[in-house]
Write an enzyme that holds these catalytic residues in place. Structure first.
Site, mmCIF file in Angstrom:
data_model
loop_
_atom_site.group_PDB
_atom_site.id
_atom_site.type_symbol
_atom_site.label_atom_id
_atom_site.label_comp_id
_atom_site.label_asym_id
_atom_site.label_seq_id
_atom_site.Cartn_x
_atom_site.Cartn_y
_atom_site.Cartn_z
ATOM 1 N N HIS A 18 28.751 -19.815 118.247
ATOM 2 C CA HIS A 18 29.824 -20.927 117.997
ATOM 3 C C HIS A 18 29.630 -21.964 118.880
ATOM 4 C CE1 HIS A 18 32.015 -16.704 116.583
ATOM 5 N NE2 HIS A 18 31.753 -17.434 115.433
ATOM 6 N N LYS A 42 40.582 -9.703 108.754
ATOM 7 C CA LYS A 42 39.852 -8.950 109.754
ATOM 8 C C LYS A 42 41.037 -8.168 110.721
ATOM 9 C CE LYS A 42 35.690 -11.473 109.568
ATOM 10 N NZ LYS A 42 34.735 -12.379 110.163
ATOM 11 N N ARG A 91 24.213 -18.960 108.860
ATOM 12 C CA ARG A 91 23.365 -18.117 109.643
ATOM 13 C C ARG A 91 22.119 -17.747 108.705
ATOM 14 N NH1 ARG A 91 26.908 -13.857 111.713
ATOM 15 N NH2 ARG A 91 27.734 -14.384 109.601
ATOM 16 N N SER A 129 30.250 -11.860 116.008
ATOM 17 C CA SER A 129 30.968 -11.337 117.003
ATOM 18 C C SER A 129 31.069 -9.778 116.753
ATOM 19 C CB SER A 129 32.412 -11.784 116.647
ATOM 20 O OG SER A 129 32.537 -13.015 116.799
HETATM 21 N N1 COA Z 1 26.706 -18.116 115.386
HETATM 22 C C1 COA Z 1 27.001 -16.815 115.324
HETATM 23 N N2 COA Z 1 27.927 -16.114 114.615
HETATM 24 C C2 COA Z 1 28.444 -16.791 113.882
HETATM 25 C C3 COA Z 1 28.215 -18.371 113.757
HETATM 26 C C4 COA Z 1 27.356 -18.782 114.382
HETATM 27 N N3 COA Z 1 27.019 -20.091 114.279
HETATM 28 N N4 COA Z 1 29.314 -18.655 112.557
HETATM 29 C C5 COA Z 1 29.823 -17.658 112.318
HETATM 30 N N5 COA Z 1 29.321 -16.453 112.819
HETATM 31 C C6 COA Z 1 29.698 -15.144 112.896
HETATM 32 C C7 COA Z 1 31.020 -14.899 113.484
HETATM 33 O O1 COA Z 1 31.150 -14.119 114.627
HETATM 34 C C8 COA Z 1 31.722 -13.794 112.483
HETATM 35 O O2 COA Z 1 31.385 -12.694 112.933
HETATM 36 P P1 COA Z 1 32.283 -11.059 112.445
HETATM 37 O O3 COA Z 1 32.345 -11.366 110.886
HETATM 38 O O4 COA Z 1 31.588 -10.233 112.930
HETATM 39 O O5 COA Z 1 33.585 -11.526 113.001
HETATM 40 C C9 COA Z 1 31.136 -14.232 111.032
HETATM 41 O O6 COA Z 1 30.004 -14.938 111.387
HETATM 42 C C10 COA Z 1 32.270 -14.792 110.089
HETATM 43 O O7 COA Z 1 33.231 -15.418 110.980
HETATM 44 P P2 COA Z 1 33.730 -16.658 110.872
HETATM 45 O O8 COA Z 1 32.906 -18.005 110.960
HETATM 46 O O9 COA Z 1 34.826 -16.590 111.829
HETATM 47 O O10 COA Z 1 34.620 -16.912 109.423
HETATM 48 P P3 COA Z 1 35.737 -15.979 109.110
HETATM 49 O O11 COA Z 1 34.899 -15.504 107.602
HETATM 50 O O12 COA Z 1 36.282 -14.809 109.756
HETATM 51 O O13 COA Z 1 36.814 -16.670 108.889
HETATM 52 C C11 COA Z 1 38.022 -18.650 107.776
HETATM 53 C C12 COA Z 1 36.945 -17.977 107.787
HETATM 54 C C13 COA Z 1 39.054 -18.469 108.617
HETATM 55 C C14 COA Z 1 37.587 -20.094 107.965
HETATM 56 C C15 COA Z 1 38.539 -18.386 106.365
HETATM 57 O O14 COA Z 1 38.695 -17.296 105.945
HETATM 58 C C16 COA Z 1 39.720 -19.470 106.001
HETATM 59 O O15 COA Z 1 39.669 -20.691 105.880
HETATM 60 N N6 COA Z 1 40.937 -18.768 105.801
HETATM 61 C C17 COA Z 1 42.265 -19.299 105.778
HETATM 62 C C18 COA Z 1 42.767 -19.234 104.342
HETATM 63 C C19 COA Z 1 42.292 -20.162 103.555
HETATM 64 O O16 COA Z 1 42.347 -21.052 103.411
HETATM 65 N N7 COA Z 1 41.611 -19.491 102.203
HETATM 66 C C20 COA Z 1 41.017 -20.070 101.168
HETATM 67 C C21 COA Z 1 39.602 -20.395 101.330
HETATM 68 S S1 COA Z 1 38.998 -20.410 99.868
#
Ligand code: COA
Length: 164
Positions: A18, A42, A91, A129
């Site tokens: 990140h 989550k 990724r 994560s």
């Molecule tokens: N390097 C390493 N790991 C990375 C990374 C990077 N550059 N980018 C993402 N990741 C990992 C994260 O650690 C995470 O790992 P985990 O699943 O083991 O926890 C995974 O990739 C994805 O997580 P994250 O990027 O935090 O996204 P998310 O899927 O948890 O959250 C939101 C996405 C919160 C942005 C999305 O759900 C959202 O917008 N929610 C709000 C509600 C909404 O508007 N919904 C409508 C959307 S259509």
């Protein structure tokens, strides 16, 4: 006018992957708002406040990054910040379908909002994560994946000594 982008996620916890996206994002934008999702589906290890505190700790040297939380629709939050761009890190190929779906939905319901995908640097392409949490919970070495402050907080959560 300041170019502001929102970098949303669950950040449970923030990793070097990140931080790499944030650092590279700052070469494109004047300011980045790291937005921690409150209503993530989550089961989080860290509370939202803990996640915010940890991110603030590791970005404190960078004056152009702020940390905030949001609940509800991401596009509503982005608009409320006066921003037009969402940054997401991509990724492996497996991320693409999910990210594509969210980006399409966001651009349909929030027409002024663009999603900018940044390719995760090669060395973090396999990182998540969850995998860092798993390795740490089994007393593995996570020095290459998270900054020392995050390692300390993770080891505390798992009832491990501060130093491995
Ligand atoms: N390097 C390493 N790991 C990375 C990374 C990077 N550059 N980018 C993402 N990741 C990992 C994260 O650690 C995470 O790992 P985990 O699943 O083991 O926890 C995974 O990739 C994805 O997580 P994250 O990027 O935090 O996204 P998310 O899927 O948890 O959250 C939101 C996405 C919160 C942005 C999305 O759900 C959202 O917008 N929610 C709000 C509600 C909404 O508007 N919904 C409508 C959307 S259509």
């Amino acid at each position: 006018m300041n170019k502001v982008a929102v970098y949303p996620g669950s950040f449970d916890p923030i990793t070097y992957g990140h931080l790499d996206i944030i650092k590279r994002g700052l070469t494109i934008f004047d300011e980045i708002i790291v937005a921690v999702a409150r209503n993530s589906q989550k089961n989080s290890l860290f509370t939202t406040e803990e996640r915010v505190g940890l991110i603030e700790d590791v970005v404190k040297e960078e004056g152009r990054v702020t940390v905030d939380t949001f609940s509800g629709l991401l596009i509503d939050y982005v608009s409320s910040c006066g921003a037009h761009v969402i940054i997401r890190g991509l990724r492996a190929i497996s991320d693409f379908e999910y990210e594509f779906q969210i980006a399409q939905m966001n651009s349909t319901i929030g027409q002024q909002i663009e999603t900018l995908f940044m390719m995760t640097s090669l060395q973090y392409g396999y990182l998540s994560s969850s995998i860092v949490k798993e390795v740490c919970s089994l007393n593995g070495d996570i020095d290459k994946f998270v900054p020392p402050e995050i390692k300390k907080a993770l080891r505390q959560k798992y009832g491990l000594s501060e130093i491995r």
